[in-house]
Design an enzyme around this catalytic site. Structure first.
Site, short mmCIF file in Angstrom:
data_model
loop_
_atom_site.label_atom_id
_atom_site.label_comp_id
_atom_site.label_asym_id
_atom_site.label_seq_id
_atom_site.Cartn_x
_atom_site.Cartn_y
_atom_site.Cartn_z
NE ARG A 231 108.73 -94.12 -27.00
CZ ARG A 231 108.73 -93.77 -28.27
NH1 ARG A 231 109.84 -93.30 -28.83
NH2 ARG A 231 107.64 -93.88 -28.99
CD GLU A 260 110.77 -87.39 -24.82
OE1 GLU A 260 109.73 -87.15 -25.48
OE2 GLU A 260 111.61 -88.22 -25.17
CG HIS A 278 110.66 -87.59 -29.07
ND1 HIS A 278 110.07 -88.27 -28.04
CD2 HIS A 278 110.69 -88.48 -30.10
CE1 HIS A 278 109.75 -89.50 -28.41
NE2 HIS A 278 110.12 -89.66 -29.68
#
Length: 311
Positions: A231, A260, A278
Site C-alpha cells: 500500500r 492514487e 496498481h
C-alpha cells in the site's frame, strides 16, 4: 431478495452477476450518496465493496441494519473494520487467489529496476539508439539479497520466486513466522542494511503507516532498491522522493502510491523509478477468481450466515 448496497463499480461482468441474484443499489449512482444513506440506509443488509472504495465509519453509522461486508481485494485499510467488529458485522476479503500475480509483479519490478528495462525501452522508443549508443549498465539480479517486509501469503510467494534466482531471503514481521526456513530480522533497519532489494508485502493501515521512513531508506542505501506492491501508505513518499533525488537510494519499483491515482511529478521524472498503476492483481484469471470468491462469500452468508474468508 437480500438487499445489497454496492459502494463502487467493479467489472460489468461482476455487476451483472450480482444484480441477477440480489436486490442491488449502486451508491455511486446516487446524486447525493450521503443524503441517500440517511434516508434509505436502514434498508440494506450487506455491503459489497472493494479495497479501493472501502466502507467508512461514517457510512456504517448510516447503515443500522447491516449484517456483513464483502470486499473485493485483500486490502482492508479503507474499511472501518474495528467499527464493524464492534457491531458484530463480519468482513470478508478475497485472499490467496491473487498471491501469484502480485508476487509475479514484485519479481518483475525487481528485474525491471535492476536491468533498467523501462528506462532502456524509453530510450529505444524515442529513437535515440540510432544516434547514441546505450552505455548504461544495470545490476545483476541472481544471487542478490532480498528482504521482505511482511511475510504473509504474498510475501511467501515472493520468496518462492526468489529461490529461482538463488537469492538469499530474510524477512521482517512483528514476530517470526512459525516453521519458516527463512531468516528473521526483528529490526527493520538491520534488514534494510542487509538487503539489495526490499520488497513490501505488508498490510496497509495505521499500524504500518510510513513504516518505510527516511531511516529505512538510508539503510537500504544508494545501491539498494525498494519494491512496493503493498500500500502507498506504508512508505513516506516525500522521504522516498528526497532519497531518490539526492542519490541516497538506488531505485524503486512502485505499484502503489500515497494518493492514487495522483503520482507526483518528482517520481514521474526519475529514470531510477519504475511506475505502474496498481496492477498487482490485474490479470484476467486472477480478477475472475476474485469476483467469484466475493460472490461465493455473499452467497455463503445469505444461505448459511457465515463468510468463507472472513478477516
Amino acid at each position: 431478495m437480500t438487499s445489497v448496497l454496492q459502494i463502487g463499480p467493479l467489472t460489468e461482468r461482476f455487476n451483472t452477476a450480482l444484480a441477477a441474484d440480489y436486490a442491488v443499489t449502486c451508491l455511486w449512482q446516487q446524486a447525493d450518496p450521503e443524503a441517500f444513506l440517511r434516508e434509505q440506509g436502514g434498508a440494506f443488509e450487506v455491503v459489497v465493496t472493494s479495497a479501493r472504495f472501502g466502507c467508512s465509519a461514517e457510512q456504517l453509522v448510516l447503515l443500522p441494519n447491516l449484517q456483513a461486508i464483502c470486499s473485493f481485494g485483500v486490502g482492508y485499510d479503507a474499511i472501518a473494520v474495528e467499527a464493524a467488529r464492534a457491531r458484530g458485522i463480519p468482513v470478508s476479503t478475497t485472499p490467496d487467489v491473487l498471491n501469484d500475480c502480485v508476487a509475479d509483479l514484485a519479481m518483475g519490478l525487481i528485474i525491471d529496476c535492476a536491468r533498467r528495462i523501462s528506462e532502456t525501452e524509453r530510450f529505444v522508443r524515442a529513437g535515440r539508439w540510432s544516434d547514441t549508443p546505450w552505455t548504461g549498465l544495470g545490476r545483476k539480479v541472481s544471487g542478490k539479497r532480498l528482504g521482505i517486509v511482511g511475510l504473509g501469503r504474498i510475501g511467501e510467494a515472493v520468496a518462492q520466486r526468489a529461490a529461482g534466482f538463488a537469492m538469499p531471503v530474510r524477512y521482517h514481521n512483528r514476530r517470526p513466522v512459525a516453521g519458516s526456513p527463512l531468516g528473521y530480522e526483528a529490526n527493520l533497519l538491520d534488514l534494510a542494511r542487509w538487503a539489495d532489494f526490499l520488497v513490501l508485502t505488508c498490510p496497509g493501515g495505521a499500524s504500518t503507516h510510513h513504516l518505510i521512513n527516511q531511516g529505512v531508506l538510508e539503510a537500504l542505501g544508494p545501491s539498494g532498491c525498494l519494491i512496493n506492491v503493498a500500500r502507498g501508505s506504508v512508505v513516506d513518499q516525500d522521504a522516498l522522493i528526497t532519497a531518490l533525488t539526492e542519490g541516497r537510494l538506488g531505485g524503486a519499483g512502485l505499484d502503489v502510491f500515497a494518493a492514487e491515482p495522483d503520482v507526483p511529478g518528482a517520481l514521474r521524472g526519475l529514470d531510477s523509478v519504475v511506475l505502474v498503476p496498481h496492477i498487482g492483481s490485474a490479470t484476467e484469471e486472477t480478477r475472475l477468481d476474485m469476483e467469484q470468491l466475493l460472490l461465493a462469500n455473499l452467497q455463503a452468508f445469505v444461505e448459511q450466515g457465515a463468510l468463507l474468508t472472513p478477516l
